[in-house]
Design a protein around this motif. Sequence first.
Motif, PDB file in Angstrom:
ATOM      1  N   TYR A 171       0.852  -1.190   0.000  1.00  0.00           N
ATOM      2  CA  TYR A 171       0.000   0.000   0.000  1.00  0.00           C
ATOM      3  C   TYR A 171       0.882   1.233   0.000  1.00  0.00           C
ATOM      4  O   TYR A 171       1.884   1.284   0.715  1.00  0.00           O
ATOM      5  CB  TYR A 171      -0.890  -0.013   1.252  1.00  0.00           C
ATOM      6  N   VAL A 172       0.496   2.230  -0.783  1.00  0.00           N
ATOM      7  CA  VAL A 172       1.248   3.492  -0.809  1.00  0.00           C
ATOM      8  C   VAL A 172       0.327   4.592  -0.284  1.00  0.00           C
ATOM      9  O   VAL A 172      -0.581   5.050  -1.001  1.00  0.00           O
ATOM     10  CB  VAL A 172       1.742   3.814  -2.246  1.00  0.00           C
ATOM     11  N   PRO A 173       0.534   5.007   0.970  1.00  0.00           N
ATOM     12  CA  PRO A 173      -0.400   5.967   1.585  1.00  0.00           C
ATOM     13  C   PRO A 173      -0.523   7.267   0.793  1.00  0.00           C
ATOM     14  O   PRO A 173      -1.633   7.780   0.617  1.00  0.00           O
ATOM     15  CB  PRO A 173       0.209   6.239   2.973  1.00  0.00           C
ATOM     16  N   GLU A 174       0.603   7.788   0.260  1.00  0.00           N
ATOM     17  CA  GLU A 174       0.559   9.068  -0.480  1.00  0.00           C
ATOM     18  C   GLU A 174      -0.388   8.976  -1.682  1.00  0.00           C
ATOM     19  O   GLU A 174      -0.972   9.967  -2.099  1.00  0.00           O
ATOM     20  CB  GLU A 174       1.941   9.468  -1.030  1.00  0.00           C
ATOM     21  N   LYS A 175      -0.504   7.786  -2.253  1.00  0.00           N
ATOM     22  CA  LYS A 175      -1.358   7.628  -3.434  1.00  0.00           C
ATOM     23  C   LYS A 175      -2.716   7.031  -3.065  1.00  0.00           C
ATOM     24  O   LYS A 175      -3.551   6.816  -3.944  1.00  0.00           O
ATOM     25  CB  LYS A 175      -0.681   6.700  -4.460  1.00  0.00           C
ATOM     26  N   GLU A 176      -2.879   6.720  -1.782  1.00  0.00           N
ATOM     27  CA  GLU A 176      -4.105   6.051  -1.306  1.00  0.00           C
ATOM     28  C   GLU A 176      -4.459   4.873  -2.219  1.00  0.00           C
ATOM     29  O   GLU A 176      -5.617   4.684  -2.602  1.00  0.00           O
ATOM     30  CB  GLU A 176      -5.259   7.047  -1.220  1.00  0.00           C
ATOM     31  N   SER A 177      -3.445   4.122  -2.586  1.00  0.00           N
ATOM     32  CA  SER A 177      -3.659   3.013  -3.538  1.00  0.00           C
ATOM     33  C   SER A 177      -2.797   1.819  -3.178  1.00  0.00           C
ATOM     34  O   SER A 177      -1.741   1.967  -2.558  1.00  0.00           O
ATOM     35  CB  SER A 177      -3.257   3.437  -4.960  1.00  0.00           C
ATOM     36  N   THR A 234      14.839   5.792   3.108  1.00  0.00           N
ATOM     37  CA  THR A 234      15.443   5.387   1.830  1.00  0.00           C
ATOM     38  C   THR A 234      14.662   4.207   1.256  1.00  0.00           C
ATOM     39  O   THR A 234      14.354   3.255   1.977  1.00  0.00           O
ATOM     40  CB  THR A 234      16.916   4.944   2.052  1.00  0.00           C
ATOM     41  N   ASP A 235      14.344   4.264  -0.018  1.00  0.00           N
ATOM     42  CA  ASP A 235      13.672   3.131  -0.657  1.00  0.00           C
ATOM     43  C   ASP A 235      14.701   2.087  -1.070  1.00  0.00           C
ATOM     44  O   ASP A 235      15.813   2.431  -1.496  1.00  0.00           O
ATOM     45  CB  ASP A 235      12.883   3.611  -1.886  1.00  0.00           C
ATOM     46  N   VAL A 236      14.320   0.825  -0.937  1.00  0.00           N
ATOM     47  CA  VAL A 236      15.223  -0.271  -1.302  1.00  0.00           C
ATOM     48  C   VAL A 236      14.471  -1.202  -2.247  1.00  0.00           C
ATOM     49  O   VAL A 236      13.383  -1.690  -1.918  1.00  0.00           O
ATOM     50  CB  VAL A 236      15.667  -1.067  -0.050  1.00  0.00           C
ATOM     51  N   LEU A 237      15.044  -1.411  -3.425  1.00  0.00           N
ATOM     52  CA  LEU A 237      14.458  -2.310  -4.418  1.00  0.00           C
ATOM     53  C   LEU A 237      15.310  -3.571  -4.482  1.00  0.00           C
ATOM     54  O   LEU A 237      16.532  -3.490  -4.612  1.00  0.00           O
ATOM     55  CB  LEU A 237      14.443  -1.619  -5.796  1.00  0.00           C
ATOM     56  N   LEU A 238      14.660  -4.737  -4.355  1.00  0.00           N
ATOM     57  CA  LEU A 238      15.389  -6.009  -4.418  1.00  0.00           C
ATOM     58  C   LEU A 238      14.806  -6.839  -5.553  1.00  0.00           C
ATOM     59  O   LEU A 238      13.602  -6.807  -5.769  1.00  0.00           O
ATOM     60  CB  LEU A 238      15.193  -6.863  -3.164  1.00  0.00           C
ATOM     61  N   PHE A 239      15.623  -7.601  -6.206  1.00  0.00           N
ATOM     62  CA  PHE A 239      15.102  -8.599  -7.143  1.00  0.00           C
ATOM     63  C   PHE A 239      16.201  -9.597  -7.485  1.00  0.00           C
ATOM     64  O   PHE A 239      17.366  -9.411  -7.117  1.00  0.00           O
ATOM     65  CB  PHE A 239      14.505  -7.959  -8.410  1.00  0.00           C
ATOM     66  N   SER A 240      15.798 -10.674  -8.160  1.00  0.00           N
ATOM     67  CA  SER A 240      16.729 -11.754  -8.492  1.00  0.00           C
ATOM     68  C   SER A 240      16.854 -11.848 -10.009  1.00  0.00           C
ATOM     69  O   SER A 240      16.034 -12.500 -10.669  1.00  0.00           O
ATOM     70  CB  SER A 240      16.211 -13.079  -7.915  1.00  0.00           C
ATOM     71  N   PRO A 241      17.875 -11.165 -10.571  1.00  0.00           N
ATOM     72  CA  PRO A 241      18.040 -11.230 -12.032  1.00  0.00           C
ATOM     73  C   PRO A 241      18.645 -12.563 -12.462  1.00  0.00           C
ATOM     74  O   PRO A 241      19.490 -13.124 -11.769  1.00  0.00           O
ATOM     75  CB  PRO A 241      18.997 -10.070 -12.332  1.00  0.00           C
ATOM     76  N   TYR A 258      20.304  -5.645  -4.786  1.00  0.00           N
ATOM     77  CA  TYR A 258      19.462  -4.556  -4.285  1.00  0.00           C
ATOM     78  C   TYR A 258      20.035  -3.226  -4.737  1.00  0.00           C
ATOM     79  O   TYR A 258      21.216  -3.121  -5.076  1.00  0.00           O
ATOM     80  CB  TYR A 258      19.341  -4.599  -2.753  1.00  0.00           C
ATOM     81  N   MET A 259      19.152  -2.243  -4.708  1.00  0.00           N
ATOM     82  CA  MET A 259      19.571  -0.861  -4.963  1.00  0.00           C
ATOM     83  C   MET A 259      18.880   0.005  -3.933  1.00  0.00           C
ATOM     84  O   MET A 259      17.711  -0.230  -3.628  1.00  0.00           O
ATOM     85  CB  MET A 259      19.082  -0.389  -6.323  1.00  0.00           C
ATOM     86  N   THR A 260      19.584   0.980  -3.419  1.00  0.00           N
ATOM     87  CA  THR A 260      18.932   1.985  -2.587  1.00  0.00           C
ATOM     88  C   THR A 260      18.639   3.175  -3.494  1.00  0.00           C
ATOM     89  O   THR A 260      19.338   3.394  -4.483  1.00  0.00           O
ATOM     90  CB  THR A 260      19.836   2.425  -1.425  1.00  0.00           C
ATOM     91  N   GLY A 261      17.619   3.937  -3.172  1.00  0.00           N
ATOM     92  CA  GLY A 261      17.284   5.075  -4.025  1.00  0.00           C
ATOM     93  C   GLY A 261      15.944   5.665  -3.665  1.00  0.00           C
ATOM     94  O   GLY A 261      15.542   5.657  -2.499  1.00  0.00           O
ATOM     95  N   ARG A 262      15.245   6.134  -4.705  1.00  0.00           N
ATOM     96  CA  ARG A 262      13.976   6.827  -4.478  1.00  0.00           C
ATOM     97  C   ARG A 262      12.936   6.276  -5.445  1.00  0.00           C
ATOM     98  O   ARG A 262      13.169   6.213  -6.650  1.00  0.00           O
ATOM     99  CB  ARG A 262      14.218   8.326  -4.715  1.00  0.00           C
ATOM    100  N   MET A 263      11.791   5.897  -4.907  1.00  0.00           N
ATOM    101  CA  MET A 263      10.694   5.399  -5.747  1.00  0.00           C
ATOM    102  C   MET A 263       9.693   6.516  -5.947  1.00  0.00           C
ATOM    103  O   MET A 263       9.188   7.094  -4.985  1.00  0.00           O
ATOM    104  CB  MET A 263      10.040   4.202  -5.042  1.00  0.00           C
ATOM    105  N   ASP A 264       9.412   6.813  -7.216  1.00  0.00           N
ATOM    106  CA  ASP A 264       8.433   7.854  -7.541  1.00  0.00           C
ATOM    107  C   ASP A 264       7.235   7.164  -8.212  1.00  0.00           C
ATOM    108  O   ASP A 264       7.349   6.664  -9.335  1.00  0.00           O
ATOM    109  CB  ASP A 264       9.086   8.874  -8.490  1.00  0.00           C
ATOM    110  N   PHE A 265       6.108   7.148  -7.510  1.00  0.00           N
ATOM    111  CA  PHE A 265       4.936   6.445  -8.044  1.00  0.00           C
ATOM    112  C   PHE A 265       4.195   7.262  -9.104  1.00  0.00           C
ATOM    113  O   PHE A 265       3.367   6.715  -9.818  1.00  0.00           O
ATOM    114  CB  PHE A 265       4.006   6.011  -6.907  1.00  0.00           C
ATOM    115  N   ASP A 266       4.507   8.577  -9.197  1.00  0.00           N
ATOM    116  CA  ASP A 266       3.878   9.368 -10.269  1.00  0.00           C
ATOM    117  C   ASP A 266       4.469   9.000 -11.616  1.00  0.00           C
ATOM    118  O   ASP A 266       3.760   8.875 -12.607  1.00  0.00           O
ATOM    119  CB  ASP A 266       4.093  10.868 -10.027  1.00  0.00           C
ATOM    120  N   THR A 267       5.799   8.815 -11.624  1.00  0.00           N
ATOM    121  CA  THR A 267       6.453   8.516 -12.909  1.00  0.00           C
ATOM    122  C   THR A 267       6.820   7.033 -13.020  1.00  0.00           C
ATOM    123  O   THR A 267       7.421   6.624 -14.012  1.00  0.00           O
ATOM    124  CB  THR A 267       7.747   9.343 -13.056  1.00  0.00           C
TER     125      THR A 267
END
Length: 485
Positions: A171-177, A234-241, A258-267
Amino acid sequence: MREWTREERYRVLQDPEEIRGLHERIRKSVYRQTYHVQPVTGLSSDPNGFALYDGVYHLFYQWCPWGAVHGLKYWYHVISEDLVHWHNAGVGIKPDADFDNRGVHSGSAITKDGELYFFYTGNHRDENWVRTPYTCAAKLGEDGKPVKLEKPLFGPRPDYTEHQRDPKVFYVPEKESYYIFIGAQTADLKGCVLVYTSKDLFSGWAFAGQLKVPGYESLGGMWECPCIGRIGGTDVLLFSPQYTKLPGRSESTNHNIYMTGRMDFDTLTFTPSAPFKHLDYGFDFYAAQLASGVDDPDKEIIISWIGLPDNHYPTEEEDWEGSMTLPRELRIRDGRLYQTPVPSVYGLIGETVPAGEDLPRACVITAEYDGNDASLDLFAKKDGSGGLKIRYSADAGALSIDRSGMAKRFNESVGEQLDMPLEEPLKKLEIFVDHSSVEIFANDGAAVFTTHLYPAEGEFSLFSSGETSLKVQRIGASVTDDFVV
Ligand code: FRU
């Protein structure tokens, strides 16, 4: 290595009695783990549906009942109140619908209005073995068993290949979605994440687009088990390539980064703040999942499969393989990710083993260093030969770990020696040994290395040099090995 026919691998479990004998046999293996979650029978792979709900941790693993083979997958359920004492709770989700007729594949959990829900991939195949992956959901019922929704939430995107799976719901509270990340493969065979969104958990899901990760448009051929979390802002994205070799991983083509960074749900853009890193530098670590419901802004809890797709392990001969890592806390300090065993693991530590005695099959080795060259050989022979060779080179700023000296060798073709780079000189190692695994935490979790290991007769000695202190302590058993199906 046993050859399995498709019929054997995809046989439906009709009655628990069909595998009771198998469980009786494998539970006698000297390689059964005592404080790590492992398969009740057969194979365990990805952790699924990991959640803290109503004060209890629920965890499932991808389970193939019949043996050490990837066939018809179930979610098998284990439960714990403290993340270390786990008990078997039986089959969680069965592949008994048409939309998941060839497997209940990986997925995640979420709580809403006091209920616990699971999102997974229904792996459907038709009579020509053509695959259609569906995103499906289930709810934890009053009897503690997941109950499936009657229909999938949505099917695959036609403009990507059949490889679309492993929903991570959040859930992303800022997007209420609500959002779902799905691991996928583009039509030109590149790994990616598909993003879906909805205001409601069980209806109205719409495809929002492909996640943009600038700089990572061409990393491997499939991104399995994507996951996203937030630690200290800090946002953290994980996946198994998969389907690619990566620096530092020898010949392996399966990784967990993993990568640390910023997740932007608008873009729909995840902008990394630094290049990707390996979550764990070891041979056997894959499909890591963050627990949902922890709700601590400063940490996430992670668990992973000790194993890799397409690899084979010695207990295959005993008709079982795989295990989960210790649950670990992820924190960020000075911009760096640290991974440490959850505190309750330390409650399992018992008496100190006198120097010179054989290494117990379940123990923790704690060693301190002053940053100079050092070595540690675990499970070596009495004459000092063989063993898991751990070497620290101050010049290289890395530990090198070599498992080729063990009597039971496996997966030689993907490489038997890997490095664990350290950003600071070596000060400390904490090595958690269970009957068939070793997890090495360096410098309070600045880097971690996980490997399967199968010590044989005569391989129980420890040799070391260069440390300022060293102790070995026993670890008590904390997982039950009961036949609950
Ligand atoms: C990762 C994986 C997932 C899939 C599951 C099937 O190991 O391939 O992508 O859902 O395993 O068991």
